[in-house]
Write an enzyme that holds these catalytic residues in place. Sequence first.
Site, PDB file in Angstrom:
ATOM      1  N   SER A   4      59.321 -27.891 -48.641  1.00  0.00           N
ATOM      2  CA  SER A   4      59.367 -26.722 -48.333  1.00  0.00           C
ATOM      3  C   SER A   4      60.201 -25.020 -48.728  1.00  0.00           C
ATOM      4  O   SER A   4      60.732 -25.287 -48.643  1.00  0.00           O
ATOM      5  CB  SER A   4      60.076 -27.399 -46.508  1.00  0.00           C
ATOM      6  OG  SER A   4      60.048 -25.520 -45.880  1.00  0.00           O
ATOM      7  N   HIS A  42      55.367 -27.783 -49.366  1.00  0.00           N
ATOM      8  CA  HIS A  42      54.959 -27.766 -48.237  1.00  0.00           C
ATOM      9  C   HIS A  42      55.164 -26.331 -47.930  1.00  0.00           C
ATOM     10  O   HIS A  42      56.007 -25.950 -47.849  1.00  0.00           O
ATOM     11  CB  HIS A  42      55.817 -28.806 -47.168  1.00  0.00           C
ATOM     12  CG  HIS A  42      55.482 -28.816 -45.980  1.00  0.00           C
ATOM     13  ND1 HIS A  42      54.886 -29.302 -45.117  1.00  0.00           N
ATOM     14  CD2 HIS A  42      56.246 -27.716 -45.059  1.00  0.00           C
ATOM     15  CE1 HIS A  42      54.684 -29.199 -43.644  1.00  0.00           C
ATOM     16  NE2 HIS A  42      55.933 -28.508 -43.655  1.00  0.00           N
ATOM     17  N   ASP A  52      55.412 -23.835 -44.751  1.00  0.00           N
ATOM     18  CA  ASP A  52      55.654 -23.986 -43.279  1.00  0.00           C
ATOM     19  C   ASP A  52      55.591 -22.440 -43.015  1.00  0.00           C
ATOM     20  O   ASP A  52      56.250 -20.918 -43.240  1.00  0.00           O
ATOM     21  CB  ASP A  52      57.815 -24.015 -42.785  1.00  0.00           C
ATOM     22  CG  ASP A  52      57.360 -25.671 -43.125  1.00  0.00           C
ATOM     23  OD1 ASP A  52      56.281 -25.707 -42.126  1.00  0.00           O
ATOM     24  OD2 ASP A  52      58.400 -25.667 -43.511  1.00  0.00           O
ATOM     25  N   MET A  71      55.340 -19.396 -39.305  1.00  0.00           N
ATOM     26  CA  MET A  71      55.802 -19.463 -38.299  1.00  0.00           C
ATOM     27  C   MET A  71      54.903 -18.211 -37.866  1.00  0.00           C
ATOM     28  O   MET A  71      55.049 -17.175 -37.897  1.00  0.00           O
ATOM     29  CB  MET A  71      57.437 -19.643 -37.478  1.00  0.00           C
ATOM     30  CG  MET A  71      57.551 -20.981 -38.706  1.00  0.00           C
ATOM     31  SD  MET A  71      59.791 -20.746 -38.728  1.00  0.00           S
ATOM     32  CE  MET A  71      60.054 -22.588 -39.626  1.00  0.00           C
ATOM     33  N   HIS A  91      51.264 -25.602 -42.726  1.00  0.00           N
ATOM     34  CA  HIS A  91      52.215 -26.418 -41.600  1.00  0.00           C
ATOM     35  C   HIS A  91      52.699 -24.873 -40.690  1.00  0.00           C
ATOM     36  O   HIS A  91      53.029 -24.252 -40.965  1.00  0.00           O
ATOM     37  CB  HIS A  91      53.196 -26.744 -41.403  1.00  0.00           C
ATOM     38  CG  HIS A  91      53.902 -27.659 -40.560  1.00  0.00           C
ATOM     39  ND1 HIS A  91      55.032 -27.800 -39.826  1.00  0.00           N
ATOM     40  CD2 HIS A  91      53.442 -27.863 -39.422  1.00  0.00           C
ATOM     41  CE1 HIS A  91      54.892 -28.039 -38.419  1.00  0.00           C
ATOM     42  NE2 HIS A  91      54.666 -28.132 -37.958  1.00  0.00           N
ATOM     43  N   MET A  98      52.922 -22.995 -37.267  1.00  0.00           N
ATOM     44  CA  MET A  98      53.198 -23.538 -36.488  1.00  0.00           C
ATOM     45  C   MET A  98      53.025 -22.036 -35.730  1.00  0.00           C
ATOM     46  O   MET A  98      54.321 -21.126 -35.244  1.00  0.00           O
ATOM     47  CB  MET A  98      54.875 -23.533 -36.081  1.00  0.00           C
ATOM     48  CG  MET A  98      55.476 -25.412 -37.298  1.00  0.00           C
ATOM     49  SD  MET A  98      57.073 -25.043 -37.644  1.00  0.00           S
ATOM     50  CE  MET A  98      56.554 -24.944 -39.041  1.00  0.00           C
ATOM     51  N   MET A 112      57.351 -34.865 -36.535  1.00  0.00           N
ATOM     52  CA  MET A 112      58.170 -33.739 -37.143  1.00  0.00           C
ATOM     53  C   MET A 112      59.462 -34.728 -36.190  1.00  0.00           C
ATOM     54  O   MET A 112      59.702 -35.395 -35.276  1.00  0.00           O
ATOM     55  CB  MET A 112      58.314 -32.596 -35.818  1.00  0.00           C
ATOM     56  CG  MET A 112      56.673 -31.832 -36.196  1.00  0.00           C
ATOM     57  SD  MET A 112      57.389 -31.139 -37.392  1.00  0.00           S
ATOM     58  CE  MET A 112      58.349 -30.456 -37.740  1.00  0.00           C
ATOM     59  N   GLY A 142      60.787 -24.737 -36.498  1.00  0.00           N
ATOM     60  CA  GLY A 142      61.000 -23.684 -36.320  1.00  0.00           C
ATOM     61  C   GLY A 142      62.348 -23.943 -37.261  1.00  0.00           C
ATOM     62  O   GLY A 142      62.846 -21.814 -37.718  1.00  0.00           O
ATOM     63  N   PHE A 143      63.006 -24.621 -38.017  1.00  0.00           N
ATOM     64  CA  PHE A 143      64.365 -24.165 -38.693  1.00  0.00           C
ATOM     65  C   PHE A 143      64.214 -25.393 -39.645  1.00  0.00           C
ATOM     66  O   PHE A 143      64.155 -26.812 -39.578  1.00  0.00           O
ATOM     67  CB  PHE A 143      66.289 -23.987 -37.913  1.00  0.00           C
ATOM     68  CG  PHE A 143      65.353 -22.899 -37.045  1.00  0.00           C
ATOM     69  CD1 PHE A 143      65.648 -21.399 -37.396  1.00  0.00           C
ATOM     70  CD2 PHE A 143      65.382 -23.114 -35.595  1.00  0.00           C
ATOM     71  CE1 PHE A 143      65.414 -20.662 -36.619  1.00  0.00           C
ATOM     72  CE2 PHE A 143      65.212 -22.593 -34.607  1.00  0.00           C
ATOM     73  CZ  PHE A 143      65.766 -20.713 -34.700  1.00  0.00           C
ATOM     74  N   ASP A 164      58.477 -35.069 -41.615  1.00  0.00           N
ATOM     75  CA  ASP A 164      58.869 -33.394 -41.484  1.00  0.00           C
ATOM     76  C   ASP A 164      60.373 -33.232 -40.160  1.00  0.00           C
ATOM     77  O   ASP A 164      60.000 -33.800 -39.212  1.00  0.00           O
ATOM     78  CB  ASP A 164      58.063 -32.906 -41.217  1.00  0.00           C
ATOM     79  CG  ASP A 164      58.329 -30.930 -41.696  1.00  0.00           C
ATOM     80  OD1 ASP A 164      59.221 -31.237 -42.050  1.00  0.00           O
ATOM     81  OD2 ASP A 164      57.457 -30.194 -41.127  1.00  0.00           O
ATOM     82  N   GLY A 165      61.397 -32.561 -41.636  1.00  0.00           N
ATOM     83  CA  GLY A 165      62.609 -32.470 -40.509  1.00  0.00           C
ATOM     84  C   GLY A 165      63.844 -33.337 -41.282  1.00  0.00           C
ATOM     85  O   GLY A 165      63.741 -34.778 -40.295  1.00  0.00           O
ATOM     86  N   GLY A 166      64.858 -33.249 -40.933  1.00  0.00           N
ATOM     87  CA  GLY A 166      66.107 -33.750 -41.764  1.00  0.00           C
ATOM     88  C   GLY A 166      65.784 -34.424 -42.757  1.00  0.00           C
ATOM     89  O   GLY A 166      66.799 -35.704 -42.546  1.00  0.00           O
ATOM     90  N   GLY A 210      63.458 -29.814 -46.792  1.00  0.00           N
ATOM     91  CA  GLY A 210      63.766 -28.906 -47.047  1.00  0.00           C
ATOM     92  C   GLY A 210      65.305 -28.321 -47.992  1.00  0.00           C
ATOM     93  O   GLY A 210      64.969 -28.375 -48.831  1.00  0.00           O
TER      94      GLY A 210
END
Length: 226
Positions: A16, A41, A43, A45, A74, A76, A145, A150-151, A183-185, A205
């Site tokens: 990301s 990726h 992102d 926002m 992506h 958001m 997700m 958001g972060f 996606d995420g962590g 990310g």
Amino acid sequence: MPASPQAPGAVRIQPSIAAGNLLRLEDEVRALEKGGADGIHFDCMDGHFVPLLTIGVPFLEQMRACTRLHLDVHIMVTNPDAVFEQYLAAGADTLTFHPEVALHAHRLCTAIRARGKRAGLALNPGTSWRFVESLLPFVDQITIMAVNPGFSRQAHIPEMAEKVRELASHAKAKNLVFDIQVDGGVNEGNAALLAQHGATVLVAGGAVLGKPDYGAAIRALRAERS
Ligand code: DX5
Ligand code: ZN
């Protein structure tokens, strides 16, 4: 076009870019190319769907001009129906939006595919995959997700692996072919499990752009799929 989700092999890794140094984006792209990333990726926002504003359409246009890597965008945003065309025109290869806020998700997927691009749906942790069951024949990718969007660098929600497993098993039973992206962590500690559960693409990310050696970080995440 990426390899078929049904082809055997390793999970694809898409770092990301927004988790990198935003003042040196071209250097970040070159380092990801050199490190063997399977795509970028991207992102976006809007300050409404999620609190932050990040890079958007003008950045995407310039990134399209500077790399041949697959651009996995992506969005958001609360108004995907109104803005999705801009991201296609700017060079998205895959365009993923949130059906939780789309007015006409099927129309969007169809319109994205009609432009020769890949259509994706991203599901918040609180949204069941059943919410989009009737749309599955019309998508190229479902993004599970594993954080609330958001972060970057939030803690991964491990329960999302079960959502991946259920969706992968449903797809197999119904002969549906699409990528399952998480996606995420995502990190070295959970990538193999997610791949075993049916993920075909992992976004990373902090687990790539927070590391000194992007190539080593990507290789450490590239687990074999079951
Ligand atoms: C979350 C974004 C993610 C995120 C990934 O809002 O959609 O792509 O930035 O970053 P990590 O892997 O650090 O959670
Ligand atoms: Zn994302």
